[in-house]
Design a protein around this motif. Structure first.
Motif, PDB file in Angstrom:
ATOM      1  N   MET A  40      -3.897  -9.770  -8.353  1.00 41.23           N
ATOM      2  CA  MET A  40      -4.019 -10.064  -7.066  1.00 41.23           C
ATOM      3  C   MET A  40      -5.015 -11.371  -7.275  1.00 41.23           C
ATOM      4  O   MET A  40      -4.680 -12.617  -6.308  1.00 41.23           O
ATOM      5  CB  MET A  40      -5.008  -9.258  -6.289  1.00 41.23           C
ATOM      6  CG  MET A  40      -5.062  -9.563  -4.887  1.00 41.23           C
ATOM      7  SD  MET A  40      -3.618  -9.360  -4.160  1.00 41.23           S
ATOM      8  CE  MET A  40      -3.817 -10.454  -2.865  1.00 41.23           C
ATOM      9  N   GLU A 186       0.637  -8.698  -3.562  1.00 43.88           N
ATOM     10  CA  GLU A 186      -0.195  -8.225  -2.291  1.00 43.88           C
ATOM     11  C   GLU A 186      -0.049  -7.052  -1.717  1.00 43.88           C
ATOM     12  O   GLU A 186      -0.828  -6.047  -1.344  1.00 43.88           O
ATOM     13  CB  GLU A 186      -0.356  -9.182  -1.256  1.00 43.88           C
ATOM     14  CG  GLU A 186      -1.154  -8.904  -0.194  1.00 43.88           C
ATOM     15  CD  GLU A 186      -0.807  -9.891   1.223  1.00 43.88           C
ATOM     16  OE1 GLU A 186       0.106 -10.277   1.307  1.00 43.88           O
ATOM     17  OE2 GLU A 186      -1.653  -9.815   1.970  1.00 43.88           O
ATOM     18  N   TYR A 189      -0.795  -4.146  -4.191  1.00 44.37           N
ATOM     19  CA  TYR A 189      -2.160  -4.030  -4.389  1.00 44.37           C
ATOM     20  C   TYR A 189      -2.769  -3.277  -3.113  1.00 44.37           C
ATOM     21  O   TYR A 189      -3.366  -2.210  -3.203  1.00 44.37           O
ATOM     22  CB  TYR A 189      -3.069  -5.376  -4.051  1.00 44.37           C
ATOM     23  CG  TYR A 189      -4.348  -5.431  -4.245  1.00 44.37           C
ATOM     24  CD1 TYR A 189      -5.278  -5.196  -5.495  1.00 44.37           C
ATOM     25  CD2 TYR A 189      -5.166  -5.469  -3.103  1.00 44.37           C
ATOM     26  CE1 TYR A 189      -6.405  -5.197  -5.390  1.00 44.37           C
ATOM     27  CE2 TYR A 189      -6.580  -5.440  -3.157  1.00 44.37           C
ATOM     28  CZ  TYR A 189      -7.357  -5.314  -4.274  1.00 44.37           C
ATOM     29  OH  TYR A 189      -8.621  -5.420  -4.423  1.00 44.37           O
ATOM     30  N   ARG A 190      -2.270  -3.512  -1.934  1.00 40.62           N
ATOM     31  CA  ARG A 190      -2.517  -2.678  -0.487  1.00 40.62           C
ATOM     32  C   ARG A 190      -2.074  -1.530  -0.690  1.00 40.62           C
ATOM     33  O   ARG A 190      -3.080  -0.628  -0.317  1.00 40.62           O
ATOM     34  CB  ARG A 190      -1.763  -3.522   0.600  1.00 40.62           C
ATOM     35  CG  ARG A 190      -2.279  -2.966   1.794  1.00 40.62           C
ATOM     36  CD  ARG A 190      -1.875  -3.920   3.041  1.00 40.62           C
ATOM     37  NE  ARG A 190      -0.356  -3.805   3.117  1.00 40.62           N
ATOM     38  CZ  ARG A 190       0.346  -5.192   2.856  1.00 40.62           C
ATOM     39  NH1 ARG A 190      -0.462  -6.154   2.597  1.00 40.62           N
ATOM     40  NH2 ARG A 190       1.510  -5.185   3.098  1.00 40.62           N
ATOM     41  N   LYS A 193      -4.449   0.492  -2.976  1.00 40.76           N
ATOM     42  CA  LYS A 193      -5.799   0.769  -2.540  1.00 40.76           C
ATOM     43  C   LYS A 193      -5.773   1.585  -1.495  1.00 40.76           C
ATOM     44  O   LYS A 193      -6.719   2.615  -1.356  1.00 40.76           O
ATOM     45  CB  LYS A 193      -6.296  -0.657  -1.860  1.00 40.76           C
ATOM     46  CG  LYS A 193      -6.835  -1.637  -3.012  1.00 40.76           C
ATOM     47  CD  LYS A 193      -8.040  -1.198  -4.057  1.00 40.76           C
ATOM     48  CE  LYS A 193      -8.328  -2.309  -4.868  1.00 40.76           C
ATOM     49  NZ  LYS A 193      -9.402  -1.707  -5.800  1.00 40.76           N
ATOM     50  N   GLU A 194      -4.481   1.652  -0.753  1.00 43.32           N
ATOM     51  CA  GLU A 194      -4.365   2.840   0.255  1.00 43.32           C
ATOM     52  C   GLU A 194      -4.286   4.045  -0.585  1.00 43.32           C
ATOM     53  O   GLU A 194      -5.114   5.147  -0.079  1.00 43.32           O
ATOM     54  CB  GLU A 194      -3.241   2.322   1.040  1.00 43.32           C
ATOM     55  CG  GLU A 194      -3.564   1.394   2.200  1.00 43.32           C
ATOM     56  CD  GLU A 194      -2.256   1.145   3.045  1.00 43.32           C
ATOM     57  OE1 GLU A 194      -2.146   0.425   3.739  1.00 43.32           O
ATOM     58  OE2 GLU A 194      -1.093   2.116   2.810  1.00 43.32           O
ATOM     59  N   ARG A 197      -7.869   4.954  -1.722  1.00 48.29           N
ATOM     60  CA  ARG A 197      -8.718   5.349  -0.674  1.00 48.29           C
ATOM     61  C   ARG A 197      -8.580   6.871  -0.392  1.00 48.29           C
ATOM     62  O   ARG A 197      -9.503   7.625  -0.075  1.00 48.29           O
ATOM     63  CB  ARG A 197      -8.623   4.425   0.434  1.00 48.29           C
ATOM     64  CG  ARG A 197      -9.765   4.389   1.243  1.00 48.29           C
ATOM     65  CD  ARG A 197      -9.526   3.026   2.172  1.00 48.29           C
ATOM     66  NE  ARG A 197      -8.567   2.753   2.901  1.00 48.29           N
ATOM     67  CZ  ARG A 197      -7.618   2.079   2.778  1.00 48.29           C
ATOM     68  NH1 ARG A 197      -7.797   1.032   1.964  1.00 48.29           N
ATOM     69  NH2 ARG A 197      -6.504   2.005   3.531  1.00 48.29           N
ATOM     70  N   HIS A 198      -7.178   7.138  -0.364  1.00 52.73           N
ATOM     71  CA  HIS A 198      -6.576   8.467   0.092  1.00 52.73           C
ATOM     72  C   HIS A 198      -6.194   9.446  -0.978  1.00 52.73           C
ATOM     73  O   HIS A 198      -5.758  10.508  -0.616  1.00 52.73           O
ATOM     74  CB  HIS A 198      -5.430   8.438   0.971  1.00 52.73           C
ATOM     75  CG  HIS A 198      -5.699   7.587   2.285  1.00 52.73           C
ATOM     76  ND1 HIS A 198      -5.297   6.379   2.556  1.00 52.73           N
ATOM     77  CD2 HIS A 198      -6.316   7.945   3.581  1.00 52.73           C
ATOM     78  CE1 HIS A 198      -5.631   5.965   3.730  1.00 52.73           C
ATOM     79  NE2 HIS A 198      -6.381   6.908   4.407  1.00 52.73           N
TER      80      HIS A 198
END
Lengths: 639, 186
Positions: A40, A186, A189-190, A193-194, A197-198
């Protein structure tokens, strides 16, 4: 079964949880995180570099010596066009546009590109970044994403004497391959990260889903396991239930044969076994019923036979081939005078008593001579009693038969024999009385007449008297003898009454008071049921016989529970052994003057009183006993 | 009181944990300006979460729900008006810009500051709630504010989402119209 299902499921669930945890740890490994961050950063660096280049280019434009002198010129001005082409070429921009203060396009410089169409010549409106550039009075950098790609745009305002006269807009197209890669990075990466996060939620979702699936699998597997187990156990339970019913006696408990497998075969075998068992039980029941009926009949016959034998007045003994007693009725025991208490007679050879030897001899005769039938009259003497028995023996069966042995039947013929003897003597007496008595009187009268008529005419009167007296005396003796015979033949029935023993003896004592050698010992109280005259006649007869011995005579009475016994004992020389057997027979006498009927009549009277006259002791001292049973008037009438 | 007892009983059936929840730290203010009731509201405990979401490149959408309730003694409070204002932030990580979009007004704006984008979502300033002409001076009103947050560019429109998503209460404020000139700021 629950444990069998749950335990593997729990192990699987725990293992799956561990695998999921481990998988998540691997998935969200820090190296992946770092790698994505770096990727990233690279993408961001690329964009930042382009923007820095744009920013640097704009800064150089501002600082160039000819920029402050640049003034807006009308569209199509050669100077402006040359200047814009110069900037375009110098900084490598793809397009450079100049707007006036009203954001109207004044000039455009653009590099030619392949496949460029008219749409590419369209002018994009000034963005917020451009307006910001005007507002701030300095360059701004913007990023624009269009359908044909991404662009870095730089805005540079132009001022003349602090007055905005124009706005440059330079744009550089970013390489499509790089922007695509950057956008892909991107997006990844998103996404990463999601997920990160979950992560806990996803992990919980995985575990919960797995657990729910496991529970469903366990339930479904358990359901089918229960179904399968019930399919297996139901026939076994039915068999067990049917077995219990059979055990309780219900042979109609058949089980259904629903399958052709081993259980079905077992059920079929069970049904066959139950049917055979039922048939055997029915047969057994019928046989048992028949046997029970036969046993009942046999018992009934045995009961009838036992009652018959018990009530029979004949004694019966059933002996087997070895002489063992199979059956002996009570009458036989009474006839044979077997003791009530004592050793039980098991065999005929156990009859070792003295009075039974004749009976044993009778059986041995029957056995040794192998006779089919034998009849004999036996005389058994037991104590004071002498019984005449008619014994009949019969051989039963043979060796081939089920049972072989002898049947002995005994009848008490004592009274019958005595009655026959008495009747015979009575007939003799009547004949004698009839034949002798009639001529005796004329003989006696004629002899007396001869004596009176011719006594004076004879030479020897003494001899004549002696002879005539002898004839008269003998005739008188014959007349007395005939009277005795007549008495014996026509003895009247006793007139039974209750008589005091003491009064009876007192009369006799007074009668024989002149005889000093006669003593009456004791005067027992009590009564005897008899004909007093006949009993007195018997006692007188016995006492007269005793007194004839000229010895001391004792008379005494003994009263027992059953009878009354009168004893007459004398101290004479006794009775000969040869005379002992005939002493009670009529016309037997040891005295020259005796008729020989006294004891016979006495015996007859005793028997008429259901008693007996016995010679207890023939040798000195001679003792007679007359016993009379205790009886009542009702006994006499009854029998 | 009766209503309180009934609803106390009903809501006692729900898990206590939900009612307890995390401590919500928020500020809600209302003011009346030119015959319109405006509300300023801000939440603080969502900032870290929202910053983390938009900082990692995920779009974030929030809806602020304002509901004016007329108080009633024996039944549920009557809803007089309810408005829902949406805001959205779409990150662009490669250019490190965050697109801030007002879903109600259609205003779009870029920022290079993630915290600014975060505050764009966690704060709602000068939100017009209701015209005072709708309200009566004799009545007591309550303004309840809720915040609905969704990761992504769309709200959860599934049927179970509408059932389970009750939003996050930002508290309630009594709304009492002044008896005099109601154009003054409360």
């Amino acid at each position: 079964m629950v444990l069998m299902v749950l335990l593997p499921s729990l192990v699987f669930q725990v293992s799956a949880n561990q695998i999921i945890n481990k998988g998540f740890d691997v998935w969200f490994d820090v190296r992946v995180d770092t790698l994505l961050d770096k990727a990233m950063s690279l993408a961001q660096g690329f964009y930042a570099d382009i923007e820095e280049d744009m920013e640097l280019s704009l800064k150089q434009v501002i600082e160039s010596h000819d920029f402050p002198e640049l003034k807006p010129t009308p569209l199509g001005s050669l100077v402006l066009n040359q200047y814009m082409e110069k900037l375009l070429n110098k900084y490598g921009w793809g397009k450079l546009e100049l707007f006036d203060a009203s954001e109207r396009l004044i000039a455009t410089a653009q590099k030619a590109a392949q496949n460029q169409g008219l749409d590419d010549l369209k002018t994009q409106p000034v963005s917020d970044a451009g307006r910001l550039s005007i507002a701030l009075g300095r360059y701004t950098i913007d990023h624009d994403i269009r359908d044909d790609g991404e662009y870095v745009i730089g805005y540079l305002p132009l001022f003349a004497q602090r007055r905005l006269v124009g706005l440059f807009r330079a744009e550089v197209a970013l390489p499509a391959e790089i922007t695509a890669s950057a956008r892909s990075i991107e997006a990844d990466y998103r996404t990463y990260k999601e997920l990160d996060r979950h992560r806990q939620g996803i992990q919980d979702t995985f575990m919960n889903t797995l657990m729910i699936v496991m529970i469903l699998i366990v339930c479904v597997a358990g359901f089918f396991a229960v179904l399968f187990a019930r399919r297996l156990t139901t026939p076994v339970e039915e068999l067990a239930t049917a077995l219990e019913q059979v055990k309780a006696g219900d042979f109609d408990a058949l089980v259904e044969v629903n399958s052709g497998d081993e259980l079905g075969s077992l059920a079929q075998s069970f049904n066959n076994m139950i049917e055979r068992l039922k048939y055997n039980m029915q047969t057994l029941t019928e046989t048992q019923s028949e046997l029970t009926n036969a046993l009942v009949n046999s018992r009934q016959r045995q009961y009838v036979l036992e009652n018959l034998l018990a009530n029979l007045h004949s004694g019966v003994i059933l002996l087997d081939a070895s002489g063992e007693i199979r059956l002996m009725n009570h009458t036989c025991k009474e006839l044979l005078m077997l003791p009530e208490k004592g050793e039980q007679k098991v065999s005929i050879y156990d009859f070792s008593e003295t009075h039974l030897k004749t009976m044993l001899s009778f059986f041995e005769t029957l056995q040794t001579q192998n006779l089919e039938n034998l009849q004999n009259e036996l005389e058994l003497t037991y104590g004071l009693q002498t019984v005449k028995i008619l014994a009949r023996g019969t051989l039963l069966g043979s060796e081939e038969d089920v049972f072989s042995g002898w049947l002995l039947v005994f009848d008490d013929v004592t009274q019958l024999a005595d009655a026959q003897k008495h009747r015979a003597w009575a007939e003799v007496a009547q004949r004698l009385a009839h034949e002798i008595k009639n001529p005796l009187t004329p003989i006696k009268l004629s002899t007396e007449r001869v004596k009176r008529r011719f006594r004076d005419q004879v030479d020897n009167v003494d001899v004549f008297d002696t002879c005539t007296d002898a004839v008269i005396n003998q005739v008188e003796r014959l007349q007395r003898l005939l009277a005795d015979f007549s008495n014996l033949a026509t003895l009247p029935q006793p007139n039974m009454e209750t008589v005091s023993i003491s009064s009876l003896l007192q009369e006799l004592r007074e009668l024989y008071s002149p005889y000093p050698n006669l003593t009456f010992e004791g005067m027992p109280e009590g009564e005897v049921f008899c004909d007093a005259d006949q009993i007195r006649q018997v006692l007188i007869n016995l006492i007269d016989n005793a007194l004839a011995t000229q010895a001391h005579v004792r008379v005494y009475v003994e009263v027992t529970d059953k009878d009354t016994r009168f004893y007459v004992q004398d101290g004479g020389s006794g009775i000969d052994e040869s005379a002992k057997e005939h002493i009670f027979e009529p016309y037997f006498s040891t005295k020259s003057e005796g008729s020989g009927l006294g004891l016979a009549i006495a015996q007859r009277i005793s028997e008429e009183h259901h008693g007996q006259l016995l010679l207890l002791s023939a040798a000195a001292p001679t003792r007679f006993c007359m016993w009379i049973p205790h009886m009542q008037a009702s006994d006499v009438k009854g029998g | 009181m009766f209503k309180v007892l009934i609803f106390s009983f009903i809501f006692s059936m729900f898990p206590v944990a939900y009612a307890a929840g995390d401590m919500v730290v928020e500020e809600t203010h209302i003011h009346i300006e030119k015959g319109v009731v405006y509300c300023d509201v801000q939440t603080f405990n969502q900032e870290a979460y929202i910053l983390k979401v938009i900082g990692s490149g995920s779009p974030m959408t929030v809806f602020w729900q304002f509901e004016v309730l007329q108080a009633r003694h024996y039944w549920l409070d009557k809803s007089v008006v309810s408005i829902r204002l949406g805001r959205q932030v779409i990150p662009d990580l490669v250019t490190q810009r965050w697109l801030m979009r007002d879903l109600s007004g259609g205003v779009v704006k870029y920022t290079n500051d993630a915290e600014e984008a975060m505050h764009f979502l966690t704060q709602m300033q000068h939100a017009a709630v209701v015209d005072v002409s709708v309200l009566s001076e004799a009545m007591n009103y309550t303004l309840e504010t809720k915040l609905f947050t969704y990761e992504g560019e769309n709200e959860d429109e599934s049927w179970w989402g509408s059932i389970t998503d009750w939003g996050e209460s930002m508290g309630s404020v009594n709304l009492q119209l002044p008896l005099a000139d109601n154009n003054e700021q409360k």
